[in-house]
Design a protein around this motif. Structure first.
Motif, PDB file in Angstrom:
ATOM      1  N   ASN A   1       0.892  -1.153   0.201  1.00  0.00           N
ATOM      2  CA  ASN A   1       0.116   0.224   0.365  1.00  0.00           C
ATOM      3  C   ASN A   1       0.919   0.914  -0.073  1.00  0.00           C
ATOM      4  OD1 ASN A   1      -2.116  -1.591   0.153  1.00  0.00           O
ATOM      5  ND2 ASN A   1      -2.869  -1.239   1.979  1.00  0.00           N
ATOM      6  N   ALA A   2       1.625   1.193   0.704  1.00  0.00           N
ATOM      7  CA  ALA A   2       3.118   2.431   1.277  1.00  0.00           C
ATOM      8  C   ALA A   2       3.294   2.362  -0.478  1.00  0.00           C
ATOM      9  CB  ALA A   2       4.317   2.438   1.235  1.00  0.00           C
ATOM     10  N   LEU A   3       3.820   1.049  -1.672  1.00  0.00           N
ATOM     11  CA  LEU A   3       4.649   1.566  -3.119  1.00  0.00           C
ATOM     12  C   LEU A   3       2.857   2.257  -3.834  1.00  0.00           C
ATOM     13  CD1 LEU A   3       6.246  -1.547  -3.276  1.00  0.00           C
ATOM     14  CD2 LEU A   3       7.280   1.008  -3.975  1.00  0.00           C
ATOM     15  N   LEU A   4       1.965   2.108  -3.180  1.00  0.00           N
ATOM     16  CA  LEU A   4       0.932   2.243  -4.779  1.00  0.00           C
ATOM     17  C   LEU A   4       0.402   3.560  -4.561  1.00  0.00           C
ATOM     18  CD1 LEU A   4      -1.597  -1.103  -3.790  1.00  0.00           C
ATOM     19  CD2 LEU A   4      -0.404   0.121  -5.794  1.00  0.00           C
ATOM     20  N   ALA A   5       0.815   4.046  -3.194  1.00  0.00           N
ATOM     21  CA  ALA A   5       0.719   5.456  -2.454  1.00  0.00           C
ATOM     22  C   ALA A   5       1.499   6.559  -3.210  1.00  0.00           C
ATOM     23  CB  ALA A   5       0.235   5.540  -1.027  1.00  0.00           C
ATOM     24  N   ALA A   6       2.566   5.631  -3.020  1.00  0.00           N
ATOM     25  CA  ALA A   6       3.321   6.156  -3.843  1.00  0.00           C
ATOM     26  C   ALA A   6       3.649   7.581  -5.627  1.00  0.00           C
ATOM     27  CB  ALA A   6       5.065   6.009  -3.531  1.00  0.00           C
ATOM     28  N   GLU A   7       3.832   8.271  -4.728  1.00  0.00           N
ATOM     29  CA  GLU A   7       3.493   9.499  -6.792  1.00  0.00           C
ATOM     30  C   GLU A   7       4.678   9.002  -7.642  1.00  0.00           C
ATOM     31  OE1 GLU A   7       3.216  13.143  -6.604  1.00  0.00           O
ATOM     32  OE2 GLU A   7       2.232  14.013  -4.674  1.00  0.00           O
ATOM     33  N   ASP A   8       5.319   8.776  -8.008  1.00  0.00           N
ATOM     34  CA  ASP A   8       6.752   8.142  -7.897  1.00  0.00           C
ATOM     35  C   ASP A   8       7.082   6.793  -7.259  1.00  0.00           C
ATOM     36  OD1 ASP A   8       8.367   8.046  -9.773  1.00  0.00           O
ATOM     37  OD2 ASP A   8      10.041   9.392  -9.233  1.00  0.00           O
ATOM     38  N   LEU A   9       7.279   5.921  -8.647  1.00  0.00           N
ATOM     39  CA  LEU A   9       8.521   4.462  -8.368  1.00  0.00           C
ATOM     40  C   LEU A   9       9.293   4.437  -9.404  1.00  0.00           C
ATOM     41  CD1 LEU A   9       4.887   2.120  -8.792  1.00  0.00           C
ATOM     42  CD2 LEU A   9       6.153   3.279  -6.580  1.00  0.00           C
ATOM     43  N   PRO A  10       9.997   5.501  -8.679  1.00  0.00           N
ATOM     44  CA  PRO A  10      11.116   5.780  -9.127  1.00  0.00           C
ATOM     45  C   PRO A  10      12.384   3.807  -9.902  1.00  0.00           C
ATOM     46  CG  PRO A  10      11.938   6.405  -7.318  1.00  0.00           C
ATOM     47  CD  PRO A  10      10.468   5.899  -7.380  1.00  0.00           C
ATOM     48  N   PRO A  11      13.032   3.841 -10.705  1.00  0.00           N
ATOM     49  CA  PRO A  11      13.094   2.487 -10.987  1.00  0.00           C
ATOM     50  C   PRO A  11      14.414   1.891 -10.317  1.00  0.00           C
ATOM     51  CG  PRO A  11      12.901   3.856 -12.772  1.00  0.00           C
ATOM     52  CD  PRO A  11      12.714   4.564 -11.372  1.00  0.00           C
ATOM     53  N   ALA A  12      15.287   3.320  -9.579  1.00  0.00           N
ATOM     54  CA  ALA A  12      16.633   3.582  -9.400  1.00  0.00           C
ATOM     55  C   ALA A  12      17.063   2.769  -8.092  1.00  0.00           C
ATOM     56  CB  ALA A  12      17.705   4.083  -9.948  1.00  0.00           C
ATOM     57  N   THR A  13      15.282   3.059  -7.487  1.00  0.00           N
ATOM     58  CA  THR A  13      15.631   1.997  -5.850  1.00  0.00           C
ATOM     59  C   THR A  13      15.528   0.660  -5.926  1.00  0.00           C
ATOM     60  OG1 THR A  13      15.096   4.628  -5.553  1.00  0.00           O
ATOM     61  CG2 THR A  13      14.631   3.597  -3.974  1.00  0.00           C
ATOM     62  N   PRO A  14      16.302   0.266  -4.861  1.00  0.00           N
ATOM     63  CA  PRO A  14      15.853  -0.990  -4.384  1.00  0.00           C
ATOM     64  C   PRO A  14      14.113  -1.239  -3.312  1.00  0.00           C
ATOM     65  CG  PRO A  14      17.702  -1.127  -4.406  1.00  0.00           C
ATOM     66  CD  PRO A  14      17.138   0.728  -5.001  1.00  0.00           C
ATOM     67  N   VAL A  15      13.365  -2.781  -3.446  1.00  0.00           N
ATOM     68  CA  VAL A  15      12.763  -1.809  -2.692  1.00  0.00           C
ATOM     69  C   VAL A  15      12.647  -3.326  -1.815  1.00  0.00           C
ATOM     70  CG1 VAL A  15       9.476  -2.519  -2.889  1.00  0.00           C
ATOM     71  CG2 VAL A  15      11.065  -1.376  -4.888  1.00  0.00           C
ATOM     72  N   ARG A  16      12.265  -2.450  -0.588  1.00  0.00           N
ATOM     73  CA  ARG A  16      12.461  -3.511   0.388  1.00  0.00           C
ATOM     74  C   ARG A  16      11.496  -4.527   1.358  1.00  0.00           C
ATOM     75  NH1 ARG A  16      17.129  -4.247  -1.329  1.00  0.00           N
ATOM     76  NH2 ARG A  16      18.719  -2.675  -0.890  1.00  0.00           N
ATOM     77  N   LEU A  17      11.419  -5.418   1.256  1.00  0.00           N
ATOM     78  CA  LEU A  17      10.512  -5.947   1.225  1.00  0.00           C
ATOM     79  C   LEU A  17      10.052  -7.229   2.584  1.00  0.00           C
ATOM     80  CD1 LEU A  17       7.250  -6.319   1.279  1.00  0.00           C
ATOM     81  CD2 LEU A  17       7.482  -8.227  -0.603  1.00  0.00           C
ATOM     82  N   SER A  18      10.181  -7.030   3.216  1.00  0.00           N
ATOM     83  CA  SER A  18      10.093  -8.156   4.922  1.00  0.00           C
ATOM     84  C   SER A  18       8.743  -9.509   4.461  1.00  0.00           C
ATOM     85  CB  SER A  18      10.177  -8.023   6.566  1.00  0.00           C
ATOM     86  OG  SER A  18      10.535  -9.211   7.019  1.00  0.00           O
ATOM     87  N   LEU A  19       8.915 -10.709   3.914  1.00  0.00           N
ATOM     88  CA  LEU A  19       8.065 -11.852   3.622  1.00  0.00           C
ATOM     89  C   LEU A  19       7.508 -12.187   5.845  1.00  0.00           C
ATOM     90  CD1 LEU A  19       8.880 -13.204   0.522  1.00  0.00           C
ATOM     91  CD2 LEU A  19       6.930 -11.583   1.648  1.00  0.00           C
ATOM     92  N   ARG A  20       8.469 -12.108   6.687  1.00  0.00           N
ATOM     93  CA  ARG A  20       8.196 -12.742   7.836  1.00  0.00           C
ATOM     94  C   ARG A  20       9.234 -11.478   8.327  1.00  0.00           C
ATOM     95  NH1 ARG A  20      10.525 -18.763   7.770  1.00  0.00           N
ATOM     96  NH2 ARG A  20       8.372 -19.951   7.534  1.00  0.00           N
TER      97      ARG A  20
END
Length: 151
Positions: free
Chosen positions: A132-151
């Motif tokens: 939801n934070a990604l979806l709320a972002a105005e910009d999704l810059p491809p140069a920035t890695p996306v950090r995500l924790s599954l557990r």
């Protein structure tokens, strides 16, 4: 025309880059996951997390997709949605925000029913919040890695 295996099933034998985009035949690519990958849920989650942490969301998607294909009916949507999250991140990294938003939106909706009682220790609430934070972002810059924790 797609590559085919000996049984006639469609397979893509082209090498892939770090984000899963096909490269020309003969190019050096990043190895993908085996077609017959079969990991128990805890190992699939650990491997997918390792790949996400290494900024290899396409490869994490392959692990999660393999788990989805082998999951019992009651868990299939969980694994499919986790795979969609990884593909959504892949689209972010490839510079395709429209595709990223479409997949991430479907993934969040698919994960929501698992939030109350998440199987295998998946942090469904945390994953949905990150999506939801990604979806709320105005910009999704491809140069920035996306950090995500599954557990």
């Amino acid at each position: 025309m797609r590559d085919r295996d000996e049984e006639g099933r469609a397979r893509n034998a082209r090498p892939r880059d770090a984000y899963g985009s096909p490269l020309p035949y003969g190019a050096d690519g990043v190895p993908t996951m085996p077609e017959d990958l079969d990991l128990p849920p805890a190992e699939a989650l650990a491997e997918a997390q390792r790949l996400l942490d290494a900024d290899r969301p396409f490869h994490a998607h392959e692990v999660l997709e393999a788990a989805w294909k082998r999951a019992p009916d009651g868990e299939r949507e969980l694994w499919r949605s986790l795979a969609q999250v990884a593909v959504g991140i892949t689209h972010v990294r490839r510079g395709n925000p429209r595709g990223a938003r479409a997949l991430l939106g479907r993934a969040a909706a698919g994960l929501a029913p698992f939030a109350a009682d998440p199987p295998h220790g998946v942090d469904v609430a945390g994953v949905v919040a990150a999506v939801n934070a990604l979806l709320a972002a105005e910009d999704l810059p491809p140069a920035t890695p996306v950090r995500l924790s599954l557990r």
